[in-house]
Design a protein around this motif. Structure first.
Motif, PDB file in Angstrom:
ATOM      1  N   GLY A   1       0.803  -1.215   0.000  1.00  0.00           N
ATOM      2  CA  GLY A   1       0.000   0.000   0.000  1.00  0.00           C
ATOM      3  C   GLY A   1       0.837   1.266   0.000  1.00  0.00           C
ATOM      4  N   VAL A   2       1.922   1.237   0.761  1.00  0.00           N
ATOM      5  CA  VAL A   2       2.749   2.440   0.884  1.00  0.00           C
ATOM      6  C   VAL A   2       3.586   2.680  -0.361  1.00  0.00           C
ATOM      7  CG1 VAL A   2       4.722   3.407   2.134  1.00  0.00           C
ATOM      8  CG2 VAL A   2       2.815   2.424   3.401  1.00  0.00           C
ATOM      9  N   GLU A   3       4.317   1.646  -0.817  1.00  0.00           N
ATOM     10  CA  GLU A   3       5.295   1.840  -1.889  1.00  0.00           C
ATOM     11  C   GLU A   3       4.684   1.817  -3.297  1.00  0.00           C
ATOM     12  OE1 GLU A   3       8.178   2.836  -1.690  1.00  0.00           O
ATOM     13  OE2 GLU A   3       8.803   2.457   0.375  1.00  0.00           O
ATOM     14  N   LEU A   4       3.591   1.100  -3.485  1.00  0.00           N
ATOM     15  CA  LEU A   4       3.010   1.003  -4.825  1.00  0.00           C
ATOM     16  C   LEU A   4       1.847   1.947  -5.051  1.00  0.00           C
ATOM     17  CD1 LEU A   4       3.088  -2.853  -5.505  1.00  0.00           C
ATOM     18  CD2 LEU A   4       4.836  -1.116  -5.945  1.00  0.00           C
ATOM     19  N   PHE A   5       1.318   2.532  -3.975  1.00  0.00           N
ATOM     20  CA  PHE A   5       0.167   3.428  -4.127  1.00  0.00           C
ATOM     21  C   PHE A   5       0.418   4.818  -3.539  1.00  0.00           C
ATOM     22  CE2 PHE A   5      -1.754  -0.807  -4.371  1.00  0.00           C
ATOM     23  CZ  PHE A   5      -2.546  -0.675  -5.504  1.00  0.00           C
ATOM     24  N   LEU A   6       0.824   4.886  -2.278  1.00  0.00           N
ATOM     25  CA  LEU A   6       0.904   6.187  -1.613  1.00  0.00           C
ATOM     26  C   LEU A   6       2.151   6.975  -1.993  1.00  0.00           C
ATOM     27  CD1 LEU A   6      -0.378   5.268   1.985  1.00  0.00           C
ATOM     28  CD2 LEU A   6      -1.671   6.133   0.025  1.00  0.00           C
ATOM     29  N   HIS A   7       3.309   6.400  -1.789  1.00  0.00           N
ATOM     30  CA  HIS A   7       4.554   7.156  -1.969  1.00  0.00           C
ATOM     31  C   HIS A   7       4.805   7.631  -3.402  1.00  0.00           C
ATOM     32  CE1 HIS A   7       6.622   5.796   2.025  1.00  0.00           C
ATOM     33  NE2 HIS A   7       5.535   6.508   2.194  1.00  0.00           N
ATOM     34  N   PRO A   8       4.426   6.878  -4.435  1.00  0.00           N
ATOM     35  CA  PRO A   8       4.617   7.412  -5.799  1.00  0.00           C
ATOM     36  C   PRO A   8       3.888   8.726  -6.046  1.00  0.00           C
ATOM     37  CG  PRO A   8       4.243   5.053  -5.892  1.00  0.00           C
ATOM     38  CD  PRO A   8       3.980   5.469  -4.475  1.00  0.00           C
ATOM     39  N   HIS A   9       2.822   8.984  -5.292  1.00  0.00           N
ATOM     40  CA  HIS A   9       2.077  10.240  -5.424  1.00  0.00           C
ATOM     41  C   HIS A   9       2.418  11.214  -4.290  1.00  0.00           C
ATOM     42  CE1 HIS A   9      -0.622   8.805  -8.639  1.00  0.00           C
ATOM     43  NE2 HIS A   9      -0.529   7.636  -8.031  1.00  0.00           N
ATOM     44  N   GLU A  10       3.446  10.893  -3.532  1.00  0.00           N
ATOM     45  CA  GLU A  10       3.856  11.687  -2.364  1.00  0.00           C
ATOM     46  C   GLU A  10       2.702  11.845  -1.373  1.00  0.00           C
ATOM     47  OE1 GLU A  10       5.688  15.355  -3.507  1.00  0.00           O
ATOM     48  OE2 GLU A  10       7.587  14.372  -3.975  1.00  0.00           O
ATOM     49  N   LEU A  11       2.008  10.743  -1.145  1.00  0.00           N
ATOM     50  CA  LEU A  11       0.966  10.686  -0.133  1.00  0.00           C
ATOM     51  C   LEU A  11       1.520   9.925   1.066  1.00  0.00           C
ATOM     52  CD1 LEU A  11      -2.112   9.709  -2.350  1.00  0.00           C
ATOM     53  CD2 LEU A  11      -1.236  11.991  -1.815  1.00  0.00           C
ATOM     54  N   ILE A  12       1.017  10.260   2.239  1.00  0.00           N
ATOM     55  CA  ILE A  12       1.520   9.624   3.444  1.00  0.00           C
ATOM     56  C   ILE A  12       0.361   9.058   4.264  1.00  0.00           C
ATOM     57  CG2 ILE A  12       3.507  11.160   3.554  1.00  0.00           C
ATOM     58  CD1 ILE A  12       2.057  12.551   5.932  1.00  0.00           C
ATOM     59  N   ALA A  13       0.718   8.212   5.207  1.00  0.00           N
ATOM     60  CA  ALA A  13      -0.233   7.724   6.197  1.00  0.00           C
ATOM     61  C   ALA A  13       0.060   8.433   7.511  1.00  0.00           C
ATOM     62  CB  ALA A  13      -0.101   6.211   6.353  1.00  0.00           C
ATOM     63  N   GLY A  14      -0.678   8.109   8.534  1.00  0.00           N
ATOM     64  CA  GLY A  14      -0.444   8.735   9.829  1.00  0.00           C
ATOM     65  C   GLY A  14       0.653   8.024  10.606  1.00  0.00           C
ATOM     66  N   GLY A  15       0.904   8.518  11.796  1.00  0.00           N
ATOM     67  CA  GLY A  15       1.840   7.872  12.703  1.00  0.00           C
ATOM     68  C   GLY A  15       3.283   7.918  12.243  1.00  0.00           C
ATOM     69  N   VAL A  16       4.069   6.977  12.752  1.00  0.00           N
ATOM     70  CA  VAL A  16       5.489   6.904  12.407  1.00  0.00           C
ATOM     71  C   VAL A  16       5.656   6.569  10.928  1.00  0.00           C
ATOM     72  CG1 VAL A  16       7.655   5.708  12.904  1.00  0.00           C
ATOM     73  CG2 VAL A  16       6.086   6.229  14.755  1.00  0.00           C
ATOM     74  N   THR A  17       4.737   5.791  10.364  1.00  0.00           N
ATOM     75  CA  THR A  17       4.795   5.489   8.933  1.00  0.00           C
ATOM     76  C   THR A  17       4.721   6.768   8.107  1.00  0.00           C
ATOM     77  OG1 THR A  17       3.698   3.370   9.343  1.00  0.00           O
ATOM     78  CG2 THR A  17       3.692   4.188   7.082  1.00  0.00           C
ATOM     79  N   GLY A  18       3.839   7.675   8.489  1.00  0.00           N
ATOM     80  CA  GLY A  18       3.735   8.947   7.783  1.00  0.00           C
ATOM     81  C   GLY A  18       4.955   9.824   7.975  1.00  0.00           C
ATOM     82  N   ILE A  19       5.461   9.864   9.207  1.00  0.00           N
ATOM     83  CA  ILE A  19       6.665  10.648   9.482  1.00  0.00           C
ATOM     84  C   ILE A  19       7.837  10.125   8.663  1.00  0.00           C
ATOM     85  CG2 ILE A  19       8.330  11.294  11.267  1.00  0.00           C
ATOM     86  CD1 ILE A  19       6.017  11.158  13.279  1.00  0.00           C
ATOM     87  N   SER A  20       7.982   8.805   8.616  1.00  0.00           N
ATOM     88  CA  SER A  20       9.082   8.200   7.852  1.00  0.00           C
ATOM     89  C   SER A  20       8.959   8.532   6.372  1.00  0.00           C
ATOM     90  CB  SER A  20       9.086   6.686   8.052  1.00  0.00           C
ATOM     91  OG  SER A  20       9.201   6.348   9.417  1.00  0.00           O
ATOM     92  N   GLY A  21       7.733   8.454   5.844  1.00  0.00           N
ATOM     93  CA  GLY A  21       7.538   8.793   4.445  1.00  0.00           C
ATOM     94  C   GLY A  21       7.818  10.256   4.168  1.00  0.00           C
TER      95      GLY A  21
END
Length: 299
Positions: free
Chosen positions: A29-49
């Motif tokens: 979900g993170v590498e194939l969908f969110l990060h290519p569009h510079e979208l983030i999730a919450g929490g530490v995952t979002g901070i890391s992204g």
């Protein structure tokens, strides 16, 4: 004794396997969908992204780096085995992120990417939590409390971890808005909502436990049977039937609900609005108590 040990070992292996699968699903979900569009999730995952977008450091490395201090802090709250439970899923999350990072985005539409990324992230996170682990250190259990020495010595109440979590997620999104733009932040918030709801369904299923306090229990029960075809799990003047007492007593939230209500129902998520309407019609003074992922909510 040997049989018990063997069953325990198998359960432990199954839990680790589920946590690892959850980590892989989250990284998809993170590498194939969110990060290519510079979208983030919450929490530490979002901070890391967010940090990885503006540095040369890889998301997977930052994910582990930022999670470890918070996991150590979490262990101080009384979860001494938390590292052993969390590390398999977290390492699978970070490791698979390294492998998936070079791949192109699956979708070119940010809305679809936000939804799909949130679903994958929520499924992975929920599966990890259900197996006893975590993929994000900011997924602390909301029943925990943090007390400083001053608060312990005084009369102030404990600080709810739930409020701290909401504050942290809000700060991450506000920071993302300032750094990435508010349009991307809106999509990111949509992804966070999708992840949160998906994780809740994976962990708790499609049904919610509702307790109804009413002066007319038989009327409410009759309306439920005729309109929603719902049977109360148990009810009597003591608040809970003997056939369910042992099962409900295993969970403190269920036990509190059973002590405060006369009627207990298992309600499908899609039936929640109708359930509320039926209760109000049968007894406008009735109170509904929901057992949610954060505890109980009274209406």
């Amino acid at each position: 004794m040997r049989k018990t040990f063997g069953a325990s070992g198998r359960n432990s292996k199954h839990a680790i396997l589920k946590s690892v699968i959850g980590g892989i699903a989250a990284s998809v979900g993170v590498e194939l969908f969110l990060h290519p569009h510079e979208l983030i999730a919450g929490g530490v995952t979002g901070i890391s992204g967010l940090v990885s977008f503006h540095t040369d450091n890889h998301f997977g490395m930052l994910l582990v780096l930022f999670n470890l201090p918070l996991l150590f802090f979490y262990s101080l709250l009384g979860r001494k085995k938390i590292l052993l439970q969390v590390l398999p899923g977290l390492l699978a999350f970070a490791g698979s992120a390294f492998l998936l990072a070079p791949l192109p985005a699956v979708s070119g539409e940010p809305v679809i990417a936000a939804l799909a990324g949130g679903l994958c992230l929520g499924f992975g996170g929920g599966l990890a939590v259900k197996s006893g682990g975590l993929l994000d250190a900011l997924g602390l259990e909301k029943t925990d409390r943090i007390r400083s020495a001053g608060i312990q010595a005084g009369t102030r109440p404990a600080i709810s971890v739930e409020r701290l979590l909401l504050l942290c997620h809000a700060l991450v999104l506000v920071t993302a808005g300032a750094a990435l733009g508010w349009e991307r932040t809106l999509y990111s918030a949509f992804a966070c909502l999708a992840a949160y709801e998906t994780a809740g369904i994976v962990i708790f299923g499609f049904r919610r436990l509702a307790g109804v306090t009413t002066a007319n229990p038989r009327q409410v029960e009759a309306e439920m049977k005729s309109r929603l075809r719902l049977e109360g799990l148990a009810w009597n003047d003591a608040g809970i039937g003997h056939d369910r007492a042992r099962e409900i007593d295993r969970d403190s939230d269920y036990a509190r609900v059973s002590a405060q209500t006369r009627l207990i129902y298992s309600v499908h998520l899609l039936d929640v609005p109708r359930f509320k309407a039926v209760v109000r019609k049968a007894d406008p003074q009735a109170e509904i108590v929901w057992v949610e992922r954060s505890g109980m909510k009274q209406e």
